[in-house]
Design an enzyme around this catalytic site. Structure first.
Site, PDB file in Angstrom:
ATOM      1  N   TRP A 141       0.840  -1.123   0.018  1.00  0.00           N
ATOM      2  CA  TRP A 141      -0.030   0.019   0.113  1.00  0.00           C
ATOM      3  C   TRP A 141       0.997   1.238  -0.077  1.00  0.00           C
ATOM      4  CZ3 TRP A 141      -1.889   2.639   4.721  1.00  0.00           C
ATOM      5  CH2 TRP A 141      -2.823   3.719   4.394  1.00  0.00           C
ATOM      6  N   ASP A 223      -0.667  -5.424   9.802  1.00  0.00           N
ATOM      7  CA  ASP A 223      -1.801  -4.337   9.116  1.00  0.00           C
ATOM      8  C   ASP A 223      -3.071  -5.057   8.661  1.00  0.00           C
ATOM      9  OD1 ASP A 223      -3.087  -2.142   8.102  1.00  0.00           O
ATOM     10  OD2 ASP A 223      -1.729  -1.689   6.592  1.00  0.00           O
ATOM     11  N   LYS A 259     -13.307  -0.281   5.702  1.00  0.00           N
ATOM     12  CA  LYS A 259     -13.876  -1.234   4.806  1.00  0.00           C
ATOM     13  C   LYS A 259     -15.074  -2.131   5.383  1.00  0.00           C
ATOM     14  CE  LYS A 259      -9.935   0.213   2.995  1.00  0.00           C
ATOM     15  NZ  LYS A 259      -9.609   1.036   1.916  1.00  0.00           N
TER      16      LYS A 259
END
Ligand SMILES: Cc1ncc(COP(=O)(O)O)c(C=O)c1O
Length: 420
Positions: A141, A223, A259
């Site tokens: 990311w 993460d 999300k």
């Protein structure tokens, strides 16, 4: 003497920052007047009609909070809503985690997944060493690098992660690079649904990573921005983190409810520090609170109350899981449809990786030049590494996107994944 005339502001020479690799796309997309434009850039879930989605269970909790006269807007403490922190730690570590029994974990509320990383890396810089090496997957990311440096650590190093030849995890390269990392280094691991590749290690491959971490004295920073989105199961998607906790590793764990609860803009997340031995929780918590106090004092309340209400109520939790499954299913359906459309329109290459990858994204294998063509000629927006958010596709746009991909592949030849 300094020139104090109105034209010579002390801020006048500040150079412009480069646009963010992901958020900059949104700005371009918004200012594009084309009626055909499609935004596959940012990882936010969209309905089958391409609209933002508020989960019905979230809506109900918000309504109840608004109607409840005891709801206030008082400050939370620096570490956030206690109930939310406990429930969040249970969600990722498992309700019966040995880390709870042995009092080996400390959880603070964070400003979503990014905030968890930011507080966590600041903690590392202060209490491990400001010279601590951080290893992130290649690719990762795009914001990982920014957060590491802004937290006062040296620029992140990369470990091999993705095999462009097979479209799968390059486990041998990963293990080799992590074996060479000095003891005490932080290794960023995507708990599930690796962004941007959509390729996760198998359980056996995780075991090999665990072994390197254990033998090399590395400190994982997990993460978890997509728990529930990879497999549709919150439990399965927490497997990697739980395995490492069970093995008694010192580690950090970030979580995001952006999300999986659709709470993107509410900034709801958590940071958990897990120790291999208990006994120092109060000190760790006090230092995390001190970091937070100077950064933003205390986290926002609304989203944490919503998340806590859902996490703490069996009926609403079940409803949430059902919603998650539906979102994950729509994404999987779009993978099938995009691959189907590429096969149907005769785009050269093999597109199986689109259905084999998991999570919110597909790492298409398109080159930066092909991505540019898609944007300039077709008004289709994606990150320059060819990552598309599958949730941004709809029945109405999938063929248009597939046809544009065909044009890009035919006119600009090979993509970066070899079998294309
Ligand atoms: C791998 C990864 N980590 C962290 C995040 C942080 O997201 P947020 O701060 O919105 O929770 C994202 C979001 O895209 C991500 O993909």
């Amino acid at each position: 003497m300094r020139d104090l005339s109105p034209t010579s502001s002390i801020f006048g020479t500040i150079p412009e920052a480069p646009p963010d690799a992901i958020l900059g796309l949104n700005t371009q997309y918004r200012s594009d007047p084309s009626p055909n434009k499609v935004n596959l850039g940012v990882g936010a879930y969209r309905t089958a009609d391409g609209q933002p989605y508020v989960l019905p269970v979230v809506r109900r909790v918000e309504q109840a909070l608004a109607d409840d006269p005891s709801t206030t807007h008082e400050y939370l403490p620096q570490d956030g809503l206690k109930e939310f922190c406990n429930l969040s730690a249970s969600l990722i570590l498992g309700a019966h985690s040995p880390a709870f029994a042995d009092r080996r974990s400390v959880t603070v509320q964070a400003l979503s997944g990014t905030g968890a990383l930011r507080v966590g890396f600041t903690f590392v810089a202060r209490f491990l060493s400001p010279q601590t090496a951080v290893y992130i997957p290649k690719p990762s990311w795009s914001n990982h690098k920014n957060v590491v440096v802004q937290s006062g650590l040296p620029p992140a190093k990369e470990y091999r992660y993705f095999d462009y030849g097979t479209g799968a995890v390059d486990i041998n390269g990963m293990v080799e690079d992590l074996t060479a990392a000095p003891a005490g280094s932080i290794v960023v691991l995507h708990g599930c649904a690796h962004n941007p590749t959509g390729a996760d290690p198998s359980h056996e491959q995780w075991e090999r990573v665990l072994q390197v971490v254990q033998e090399g004295g590395l400190v994982p920073f997990f993460d978890n921005a997509y728990q529930g989105f990879a497999s549709g199961s919150l439990e399965e998607d927490a497997w990697s983190v739980r395995r490492f906790v069970d093995a008694g590793i010192d580690m950090l764990v970030g979580q995001s409810y952006a999300k999986n609860m659709g709470l993107y803009g509410e900034r709801v997340g958590a940071l958990t520090v897990v120790s291999s031995e208990g006994g120092n929780n109060e000190a760790i918590l006090s230092q995390l609170k001190a970091i937070i106090r100077a950064m933003y004092s205390n986290p926002p309340k609304h989203g944490a109350m919503v998340a806590a209400a859902i996490l703490g109520h069996a009926g609403m939790f079940a409803e949430w899981e059902e919603e998650l499954r539906k979102m994950a299913d729509r994404i999987r359906d779009m993978r099938q449809k995009l691959r189907g459309a590429l096969v149907k329109n005769g785009t050269p290459g093999n597109w199986d990786h689109i259905v084999n990858q998991i999570g919110m994204f597909s790492f298409t294998g398109l080159t930066a030049a092909q991505v540019e063509l898609m944007k300039n000629k077709y008004h289709i927006y994606m990150t320059s590494n060819g990552r598309i958010s599958m949730a941004g596709l709809t029945e109405d746009t999938v063929e248009y996107v597939a046809d544009a991909m065909k044009d890009a592949v035919v006119s600009l030849k090979k993509g970066v994944i070899h079998n294309m």
